[in-house]
Design an enzyme around this catalytic site. Sequence first.
Site: not given
Length: 396
Positions: A140, A174, A253, A374, A394
């Site tokens: 991914f 990755i 995930a 993640e 953010f």
Amino acid sequence: MTEATDVRTTSPLDLLDLDGSLTGEDRQIRSVVAQLVTDRVRPHVAGWYEAGRAPVRELALEFGRVGLLGMHLSGYGCAGASAVAYGLACLELEAADSGVRSLVSVQGSLAMYAIWRYGSEEQKQRWLPAMAAGEVIGCFGLTEPDHGSDPASMATRARRDGSDWLLGGGKMWITNAPVADVAVVWARTDEGVRGFVVPLPTPGVTVREIRHKMSLRASSTGEIVLDEVRLPADALLPAAAGLRAPLGCLTEARYGIVWGALGAARDCLRVALDYAGGREQFGRPIAGFQLTQAKFADMAVELQKGYLLALHLGRLADAGRLRPEQVSVGKLNNVREALAIARQCRTILGANGISGEYPVLRHANNLESVLTYEGTSEIHQLVIGQRLTGLSAFGG
């Protein structure tokens, strides 16, 4: 008159009799995964970690045979298991090693989920059955060398060239990339962020393995370089439009991580309990000292709380009501507490805690990566903060 002391022991996750909250199918799936891990992973994982290499393709085939890959997806050779069952599988996998759980998470919850959720029927038929069987390994491609926590600023670009697409850029850190057969790559286009299914090798794609890691050494990690990679029109994931699509994959995930981190913590606590029961100092087992028991009590309480949180999130997922910020609560709490448990267990083992003969420091090192991949703890704090206040911090 003094009552006799009950000296029976209880394993860490049995303290609150939590097994009663699981279905028979949940327990059966957990048992199958635990046995597979005991037979195939535990005897070898310390060596894989030390060597910095694991037999990923062999493991994928074995995991595929028992239906672990994409197990929470339905159709296309996938098992269609519940979210709770998938979580329990992640717990047992990470009890052996976070890198082994990462193989399953990236395959099922990132690469396969992206195709299952956003792909065309042709893409699903082409890739998912083979991926579920472990015959094809996926990765991914979202994180970039200069864009980790801020994927909206990704530099990878895709532009149309007739009916084709030309892809250029790079992806970093990755999982599975050095051994992958297919990559789901995210890129900016004139239409916004889009996803592409990229068979490997494809002309213009270079994959470099990242070596010298101090964490997740039993996991295969790489960099993907994309140099004017030409892709046909049908490489585009048709239903993935905007950043919401890859973030949705990450939520899938992250849910597995909520459970997986508990497995690492449980394994550390199990090892520390066994060690403390047999290690004598000052004429008695160190498990009998008050300070050691206080450590065990605090760690066991946090483990129970994390398990109850994971189970609650699993029930929400199975009811179709799980929200991204709720997953952030789970990842923030469970990984943070698992790492604290691993570090505390290391102190109980003393100098032996740094030995590869015991898994505790390996778990702690792995969890240092799980803490930031993640979504870092800070990112999840901001996700939760935004939900509580209605204000986004953010970029502030």
